[in-house]
Design a protein around this motif. Structure first.
Motif, short mmCIF file in Angstrom:
data_model
loop_
_atom_site.label_atom_id
_atom_site.label_comp_id
_atom_site.label_asym_id
_atom_site.label_seq_id
_atom_site.Cartn_x
_atom_site.Cartn_y
_atom_site.Cartn_z
N CYS A 296 113.28 -113.37 -34.18
CA CYS A 296 113.06 -112.04 -33.64
C CYS A 296 113.65 -112.02 -32.23
CB CYS A 296 111.57 -111.68 -33.60
SG CYS A 296 110.53 -112.88 -32.74
N CYS A 297 113.85 -110.83 -31.70
CA CYS A 297 114.48 -110.68 -30.40
C CYS A 297 113.67 -109.72 -29.54
CB CYS A 297 115.91 -110.14 -30.55
SG CYS A 297 116.97 -111.22 -31.53
N PRO A 298 113.19 -110.19 -28.35
CA PRO A 298 113.32 -111.53 -27.81
C PRO A 298 112.60 -112.56 -28.67
CG PRO A 298 111.78 -110.24 -26.50
CD PRO A 298 112.42 -109.29 -27.45
N PRO A 299 112.92 -113.85 -28.47
CA PRO A 299 112.43 -114.86 -29.40
C PRO A 299 111.01 -115.35 -29.09
CG PRO A 299 113.85 -115.87 -27.77
CD PRO A 299 113.87 -114.39 -27.49
N ILE A 300 110.43 -115.98 -30.09
CA ILE A 300 109.18 -116.71 -29.90
C ILE A 300 109.47 -117.90 -28.99
CG2 ILE A 300 107.46 -118.13 -31.10
CD1 ILE A 300 108.12 -116.28 -33.60
N GLU B 29 117.83 -111.23 -48.40
CA GLU B 29 119.23 -111.64 -48.21
C GLU B 29 119.64 -111.61 -46.74
OE1 GLU B 29 118.37 -110.49 -52.21
OE2 GLU B 29 118.22 -109.32 -50.36
N LEU B 30 119.14 -110.62 -45.99
CA LEU B 30 119.52 -110.49 -44.59
C LEU B 30 118.91 -111.58 -43.70
CD1 LEU B 30 119.40 -106.61 -44.10
CD2 LEU B 30 121.42 -108.08 -44.15
N THR C 103 121.58 -120.14 -45.88
CA THR C 103 122.19 -121.01 -44.88
C THR C 103 121.24 -121.42 -43.76
OG1 THR C 103 122.95 -119.16 -43.50
CG2 THR C 103 124.42 -119.90 -45.28
N GLY C 104 120.17 -120.62 -43.56
CA GLY C 104 119.25 -120.90 -42.46
C GLY C 104 119.90 -120.74 -41.10
N ASP C 105 120.93 -119.93 -41.02
CA ASP C 105 121.69 -119.77 -39.77
C ASP C 105 121.03 -118.70 -38.89
OD1 ASP C 105 123.55 -119.29 -37.74
OD2 ASP C 105 125.27 -119.56 -39.08
N PHE C 106 120.44 -119.13 -37.79
CA PHE C 106 119.79 -118.19 -36.88
C PHE C 106 120.78 -117.24 -36.23
CE2 PHE C 106 116.39 -121.36 -37.04
CZ PHE C 106 115.26 -120.55 -37.09
N TRP D 271 119.06 -111.58 -39.80
CA TRP D 271 118.45 -110.42 -39.14
C TRP D 271 117.23 -110.87 -38.35
CZ3 TRP D 271 119.53 -105.61 -37.87
CH2 TRP D 271 118.48 -104.77 -37.45
N GLY D 272 117.05 -110.30 -37.17
CA GLY D 272 115.92 -110.63 -36.33
C GLY D 272 114.77 -109.64 -36.50
N GLY D 273 113.62 -110.14 -36.89
CA GLY D 273 112.45 -109.29 -37.04
C GLY D 273 111.37 -110.00 -37.83
N VAL D 274 110.11 -109.79 -37.44
CA VAL D 274 108.98 -110.41 -38.10
C VAL D 274 108.17 -109.33 -38.82
CG1 VAL D 274 106.81 -111.67 -37.77
CG2 VAL D 274 108.84 -112.32 -36.46
#
Length: 454
Positions: free
Chosen positions: A287-291, A322-323, A328-331, A335-338
């Motif tokens: 998420c943005c800003p991050p934990i 999918e988003l 891949t687990g690529d940060f 998509w950023g969001g919880v």
């Protein structure tokens, strides 16, 4: 003993009740969807129906979540009003305020607001309000949106993640705040500085530490300082969204002491999780800003206790699996969001009780203060005259989160597999049960809210 000769539609009797002045016992009489009486437990209130809470249940006001991305219309596969409001009801949330972006069109003019209202009208299981958007080229639409009843305006200071909702630069932010100050509307700000993030390392790969380094605390701190200085100079009302950086807390406290009109929120994920515990590739936590780190989390909790942070809201920002790029687990590309709309109350109670806070504190942060922030005078507390929005909560019950059992559209959540304390057993909206055993969820009871009418 108080005796009522005029019957109510409904009466709740609770050994434990969180009222405006803390925990007590009491009887709550409801008539025509509003709270008409709050009396001692032994008051003889007559009613068509009486609900006796069990000994392990507490009566809370319905929660107010002022930061929800419903993404409808246009990206309904990410969430949608039908599933979002069902999830809210299941989590004890009776009022949400929808963010202006991620839907198509974004809510940046009155035509788009009408599209949003039309989309939501026949899908509302809880009450729904709307934020307007402030973007370049649309600042002349702000007054019209205000008059149409939005609760305030959101802007970004860096790329929002979607091209149709671009950020404001410093000059545009100044212009927008001066316009809003003219009719005393509030600007809510995603406060991360674009230049600071451009200079940070580029996120890529599965390592959460690399992603954390790409969104440094300094990006929040610089942006918050800019917003505060403009608010001080102009006299505008500003609200800092989803605060994650504890470094900004002294600046916020100082500005408030000087009379700057600034309020602040944080979110359950910043108060529940820590950077140290996030596994490689676990993009459900992005998420943005991050934990941030554990020490940062504890400072956020202290700021809630001393009032520097006003409230806790979800920033529910879902997407399709999918988003999240679980393949891949690529940060860097996920998509950023919880997703947490249904889980916020239990998540916060789990953490709050460990730190010595009580349910009155949680209600203050998640019901009363968000309602005050949005100017909803009839929401957020169990008080005579307010809407009869109520939550029956079992604080000593517990469960393990299973995404397959959530009402959210997509089975993605950072809370999956996590044990949480506290179970929402029933949710009531204006005196009608909308979640829990016995609720008729086939009917819609939510309303579309307009600023000034709540």
């Amino acid at each position: 003993m108080v005796r009522s000769t005029t019957p109510f539609d409904l009466v709740f009797r609770a050994q434990r009740l969180i009222g405006p002045h803390g925990e007590t016992s009491g009887s709550v009489g409801i008539r025509d969807g509003r709270i008409a009486a709050v009396e001692p437990l032994d008051a003889e209130l007559q009613a068509t129906r009486i609900v006796e809470l069990a000994d392990d249940e507490v009566l809370l006001p319905g929660l107010v979540d002022t930061h929800v991305h419903v993404n409808d219309p246009g990206r309904t596969e990410w969430e949608g009003f039908e599933t979002a409001t069902r999830a809210a009801a299941a989590g004890g949330v009776t009022t949400i305020v929808d963010m202006p972006l991620n839907s198509l069109p974004p809510t940046v003019d009155t035509d788009a607001l009408e599209v949003k209202r039309k989309t939501a009208r026949d899908k509302a299981h809880v009450d729904i309000g709307f934020w307007g958007g402030a973007i370049p080229g649309k600042l002349d639409e702000l007054r019209g949106l205000h008059e149409a009843g939005v609760f305030g305006f959101k802007c970004f200071l860096l790329h929002s993640g979607v091209d149709e909702f671009p950020p404001l630069d410093s000059t545009q932010l100044d212009t927008a705040l001066r316009e809003l100050a003219g009719f005393d509307a509030m600007m809510i700000v995603h406060a991360e500085d674009s230049d600071a993030i451009d200079e940070a390392p580029t996120p890529h790969g599965e390592d959460y530490g690399d992603f954390l380094a790409s969104r440094p605390k300094g990006a929040e701190n610089v942006a918050i300082a800019q917003v505060i200085e403009l608010a001080r100079r102009i006299g505008a009302r500003v609200h800092i969204l989803h605060l994650a950086s504890s470094d900004a807390l002294p600046l916020i406290a100082s500005a408030r002491a000087e009379g700057v009109r600034v309020t602040v929120e944080t979110c359950p994920h910043y108060l529940s999780f820590t950077a140290e515990e996030i596994p490689d590739g676990a993009t459900q936590f992005k998420c943005c800003p991050p934990i941030r780190e554990a020490a940062n989390r504890e400072l956020l909790w202290k700021a809630l206790a001393d009032g520097t942070i006003d409230c806790i809201v979800s920033d529910h920002s879902p997407c399709t699996p999918e988003l999240k790029r679980f393949d891949t687990g690529d940060f860097g590309v996920a998509w950023g969001g919880v997703s947490s709309l249904q889980l916020g109350l239990s998540a916060i109670w789990t953490q709050a009780r460990q730190r010595g806070y009580d349910l009155s504190d949680v209600v203050n942060w998640m019901a009363r203060k968000p309602a005050e922030l949005a100017g909803m005078r009839s929401k957020g507390s169990i008080a005579v005259g307010n809407d009869a929005d109520l939550c029956v909560f079992a604080p000593d019950d517990a469960f393990v989160v299973d995404v397959a059992k959530l009402q959210h559209r997509n089975p993605v959540s950072a809370y999956h597999g996590r044990p949480l304390a506290g179970v929402v057993r029933e949710t009531w909206l204006r005196g009608t049960q909308i979640a829990g055993d016995g609720a008729d969820t086939s009917q819609l009871h939510g309303k579309l809210l307009t600023r000034g009418e709540v």
